[in-house]
Design a protein around this motif. Structure first.
Motif, PDB file in Angstrom:
ATOM      1  N   ASP A  63      -1.125  28.221   8.217  1.00  0.00           N
ATOM      2  CA  ASP A  63      -2.449  27.987   7.639  1.00  0.00           C
ATOM      3  C   ASP A  63      -3.147  26.927   8.481  1.00  0.00           C
ATOM      4  OD1 ASP A  63      -1.606  29.617   5.522  1.00  0.00           O
ATOM      5  OD2 ASP A  63      -1.312  27.946   4.146  1.00  0.00           O
ATOM      6  N   LEU A  74     -11.839  24.662   3.817  1.00  0.00           N
ATOM      7  CA  LEU A  74     -11.786  26.086   4.121  1.00  0.00           C
ATOM      8  C   LEU A  74     -10.508  26.339   4.894  1.00  0.00           C
ATOM      9  CD1 LEU A  74     -13.097  28.884   4.144  1.00  0.00           C
ATOM     10  CD2 LEU A  74     -14.239  28.235   6.261  1.00  0.00           C
ATOM     11  N   LYS A  76      -7.707  29.164   6.807  1.00  0.00           N
ATOM     12  CA  LYS A  76      -7.452  30.435   7.487  1.00  0.00           C
ATOM     13  C   LYS A  76      -5.944  30.638   7.493  1.00  0.00           C
ATOM     14  CE  LYS A  76     -11.796  30.671   8.795  1.00  0.00           C
ATOM     15  NZ  LYS A  76     -12.713  31.605   8.187  1.00  0.00           N
ATOM     16  N   TRP A  78      -2.750  32.733   9.082  1.00  0.00           N
ATOM     17  CA  TRP A  78      -2.311  33.521  10.228  1.00  0.00           C
ATOM     18  C   TRP A  78      -0.930  34.094   9.947  1.00  0.00           C
ATOM     19  CZ3 TRP A  78      -5.601  33.875  14.453  1.00  0.00           C
ATOM     20  CH2 TRP A  78      -6.660  32.962  14.479  1.00  0.00           C
ATOM     21  N   ARG A  83      -5.098  36.704  12.186  1.00  0.00           N
ATOM     22  CA  ARG A  83      -5.688  36.080  11.002  1.00  0.00           C
ATOM     23  C   ARG A  83      -5.775  37.127   9.907  1.00  0.00           C
ATOM     24  NH1 ARG A  83     -11.448  34.343  11.416  1.00  0.00           N
ATOM     25  NH2 ARG A  83     -11.922  35.318   9.467  1.00  0.00           N
ATOM     26  N   ASP A  86      -8.538  34.302   4.259  1.00  0.00           N
ATOM     27  CA  ASP A  86      -9.259  33.040   4.146  1.00  0.00           C
ATOM     28  C   ASP A  86      -9.074  32.518   2.719  1.00  0.00           C
ATOM     29  OD1 ASP A  86     -10.246  33.403   6.736  1.00  0.00           O
ATOM     30  OD2 ASP A  86     -12.064  34.365   6.017  1.00  0.00           O
TER      31      ASP A  86
END
Length: 92
Positions: A63, A74, A76, A78, A83, A86
């Motif tokens: 992350d 925020l 993301k 992986w 990716r 979100d």
């Protein structure tokens, strides 16, 4: 998934551990290392949540989070170098 519990260490709280709260009961599960590093998305400084050496279940997950306004982050997610998701975190 119900959130993350951070335990950050000195100096400057730049590294530590995080535990994910999961299930309807909010069980603390799935530990990760937390540190500052370079984002895979744009190469800029980010907070990395790294499960590679702490979780068999989430070993390929990484992350990346950034504060986008006070108390709001925020994130993301992986899977390997792809990716996949979100998310947002809000501090209390």
């Amino acid at each position: 998934w119900q959130g993350k519990v951070f335990d950050l260490f000195a100096p400057n709280f730049n590294s530590g551990v995080v535990v994910n709260k999961v299930s309807p009961l909010g069980v603390n599960l799935i530990v990760a290392k937390v540190y500052r590093g370079e984002s895979w998305m744009d190469g800029k400084d980010t907070i990395i949540i790294d499960y590679s050496s702490t979780s068999l279940f989430a070993q390929k997950i990484r992350d990346e989070i950034r504060e986008i306004e006070p108390g709001l982050y925020l994130g993301k997610v992986w899977l390997g170098k792809t990716r996949i998701l979100d998310f947002a975190l809000e501090t209390h």
